[in-house]
Design a protein around this motif. Structure first.
Motif, PDB file in Angstrom:
ATOM      1  N   SER A   1      -2.383  -1.935 -10.399  1.00  0.00           N
ATOM      2  CA  SER A   1      -2.241  -2.679 -11.571  1.00  0.00           C
ATOM      3  C   SER A   1      -2.526  -3.916 -11.544  1.00  0.00           C
ATOM      4  O   SER A   1      -3.067  -4.618 -12.605  1.00  0.00           O
ATOM      5  CB  SER A   1      -1.107  -2.177 -12.413  1.00  0.00           C
ATOM      6  N   GLU A   2      -2.430  -4.670 -10.564  1.00  0.00           N
ATOM      7  CA  GLU A   2      -2.608  -6.318 -10.193  1.00  0.00           C
ATOM      8  C   GLU A   2      -4.092  -6.563 -10.448  1.00  0.00           C
ATOM      9  O   GLU A   2      -4.511  -7.457 -10.816  1.00  0.00           O
ATOM     10  CB  GLU A   2      -2.204  -6.457  -9.190  1.00  0.00           C
TER      11      GLU A   2
ATOM     12  N   VAL B   1       2.739   2.590  -5.580  1.00  0.00           N
ATOM     13  CA  VAL B   1       4.130   1.587  -5.942  1.00  0.00           C
ATOM     14  C   VAL B   1       4.031   0.993  -7.412  1.00  0.00           C
ATOM     15  O   VAL B   1       2.833   0.655  -7.721  1.00  0.00           O
ATOM     16  CB  VAL B   1       4.427   0.580  -4.926  1.00  0.00           C
ATOM     17  N   LYS B   2       5.179   0.629  -7.977  1.00  0.00           N
ATOM     18  CA  LYS B   2       5.173  -0.075  -9.127  1.00  0.00           C
ATOM     19  C   LYS B   2       5.542  -1.518  -9.118  1.00  0.00           C
ATOM     20  O   LYS B   2       5.346  -2.392 -10.018  1.00  0.00           O
ATOM     21  CB  LYS B   2       6.254   0.618 -10.198  1.00  0.00           C
ATOM     22  N   ALA B   3       5.836  -1.784  -7.918  1.00  0.00           N
ATOM     23  CA  ALA B   3       6.130  -3.312  -7.792  1.00  0.00           C
ATOM     24  C   ALA B   3       5.858  -3.440  -6.137  1.00  0.00           C
ATOM     25  O   ALA B   3       5.771  -2.478  -5.437  1.00  0.00           O
ATOM     26  CB  ALA B   3       7.698  -3.623  -8.039  1.00  0.00           C
ATOM     27  N   LYS B   4       5.714  -4.893  -6.099  1.00  0.00           N
ATOM     28  CA  LYS B   4       5.409  -5.182  -4.583  1.00  0.00           C
ATOM     29  C   LYS B   4       6.528  -4.595  -3.416  1.00  0.00           C
ATOM     30  O   LYS B   4       7.696  -5.067  -4.007  1.00  0.00           O
ATOM     31  CB  LYS B   4       5.389  -6.903  -4.313  1.00  0.00           C
ATOM     32  N   SER B   5       6.064  -4.040  -2.749  1.00  0.00           N
ATOM     33  CA  SER B   5       7.057  -3.483  -1.581  1.00  0.00           C
ATOM     34  C   SER B   5       6.571  -3.698  -0.181  1.00  0.00           C
ATOM     35  O   SER B   5       5.544  -3.766   0.026  1.00  0.00           O
ATOM     36  CB  SER B   5       7.152  -1.825  -2.082  1.00  0.00           C
TER      37      SER B   5
ATOM     38  N   THR C   1       0.996  -3.923  -2.826  1.00  0.00           N
ATOM     39  CA  THR C   1       0.882  -4.417  -4.256  1.00  0.00           C
ATOM     40  C   THR C   1       0.333  -3.499  -5.164  1.00  0.00           C
ATOM     41  O   THR C   1      -0.410  -2.645  -4.911  1.00  0.00           O
ATOM     42  CB  THR C   1      -0.123  -5.693  -4.259  1.00  0.00           C
ATOM     43  N   PRO C   2       0.922  -3.289  -6.017  1.00  0.00           N
ATOM     44  CA  PRO C   2       0.510  -2.071  -7.213  1.00  0.00           C
ATOM     45  C   PRO C   2      -0.761  -2.510  -7.425  1.00  0.00           C
ATOM     46  O   PRO C   2      -1.393  -3.731  -7.727  1.00  0.00           O
ATOM     47  CB  PRO C   2       1.392  -2.490  -8.464  1.00  0.00           C
TER      48      PRO C   2
END
Length: 308
Positions: free
Chosen positions: A33-34, A1-5, A30-31
């Motif tokens: 990338s975090e 995912v690109k954003a928290k979903s 959570t992505p």
């Protein structure tokens, strides 16, 4: 995912064509990338065995390990100090070094410990799958909601040695010192207990501050988004924290003035004060009342209390 979903996992248990049971569970994703996004914290000092090293590197933090805690006595600036898990040793003078550093303006993040770094505050064995936000409007805690501190694993309620425990060894809530409780904890007391424990609180002394945590951050930070978020927000809060500008205080009653001074609070002459502390009995005197009203009209703050 690109954003928290948020996703929903639905499980159905069938016996032949008959539905025996079903479970629906909501999960936040959570992505990835975090785990590598940059953290702007300034320089950090770290004391411990290296449990935070990889994390700090991954987020581009400028940090330096120190071999002995008493070396912070010679640190001239007010760097952010991280005490890693179980770095506090019983019978040492580490608490003295920490207090001195904080009073000079140091900022400290104390992670999970077996031994309390504050002799006056004890650690207890009271594991819990849930902690409750106590200070919603606090500038650190307003970044969270209660779900962030609930079930950090997949084990059900009540399981021994549960991976879902948010905390296993909280502090007894402090009854002295300048502290703010950030998270509450209870235990399965079944009517005879209450929220006597805390896994996260803030302590201030002199010009400095410490955020003290017993949350299971070290072991959960790699794979649980809420643990990673908690560490990031705590460090960001401490990195940006500045002591409040001191206000000069005058206490009109001499006996009360002496009591206030025993707490380490400095007082000044009434004419120089921006804050005035006066009892109801004191302002019955017309001259004293007139002086107070004049100071208030000039911008001072007056605190009135009932004297016994």
């Amino acid at each position: 995912v690109k954003a928290k979903s948020e996703i929903t996992i639905k499980t159905r248990f069938m016996q032949g064509k008959t539905l025996v049971d079903s479970v629906s569970r909501k999960v936040w994703i959570t992505p990835a990338s975090e785990k590598t996004v940059g953290w702007n914290l300034g320089e950090c000092l770290v004391f411990g065995s290296g449990t935070m090293k990889n994390l700090l590197k991954a987020h581009g933090v400028n940090f330096k390990y120190i071999n002995r805690l008493d070396t912070i006595q010679s640190v001239k600036n007010t760097s952010l100090l991280i005490l890693e898990k179980n770095s506090v040793k019983a019978g040492s003078t580490q608490n003295v070094s920490l207090k001195s550093f904080m009073e000079r303006g140091g900022r400290i993040f104390i992670m999970e410990q077996e031994k309390s770094p504050m002799p006056e505050i004890t650690i207890d064995s009271k594991p819990s799958e849930t902690s409750h936000i106590r200070a919603y409007n606090h500038s650190l805690m307003n970044k969270f909601n209660d779900d962030d501190f609930t079930y950090w694993g997949n084990h059900p309620y009540g399981k021994t040695n549960s991976e879902s425990w948010v905390v296993s060894n909280p502090y007894w809530k402090p009854t002295s010192t300048n502290t703010t409780i950030l998270l509450d904890n209870g235990f399965g007391d079944f009517g005879s207990g209450g929220l006597f424990w805390t896994p996260l609180f803030e302590m201030r002394s002199g010009k400095g501050i410490a955020v003290v945590s017993q949350l299971r951050l070290t072991e959960k930070i790699e794979n649980h988004p809420s643990a990673l978020k908690t560490v990031h927000e705590i460090l960001s809060y401490l990195a940006g924290w500045k002591p409040a500008t001191a206000s000069s205080l005058a206490v009109l009653n001499q006996q009360d003035k002496e009591s206030v001074q025993t707490l380490g609070v400095q007082t000044v002459d009434e004419n120089k004060a921006l804050v005035l502390l006066a009892s109801g009995k004191t302002i019955l005197d017309s001259d004293a009342s007139a002086r107070l009203m004049k100071k208030v009209s000039e911008g001072a703050t007056c605190l009135l209390y009932t004297s016994r």
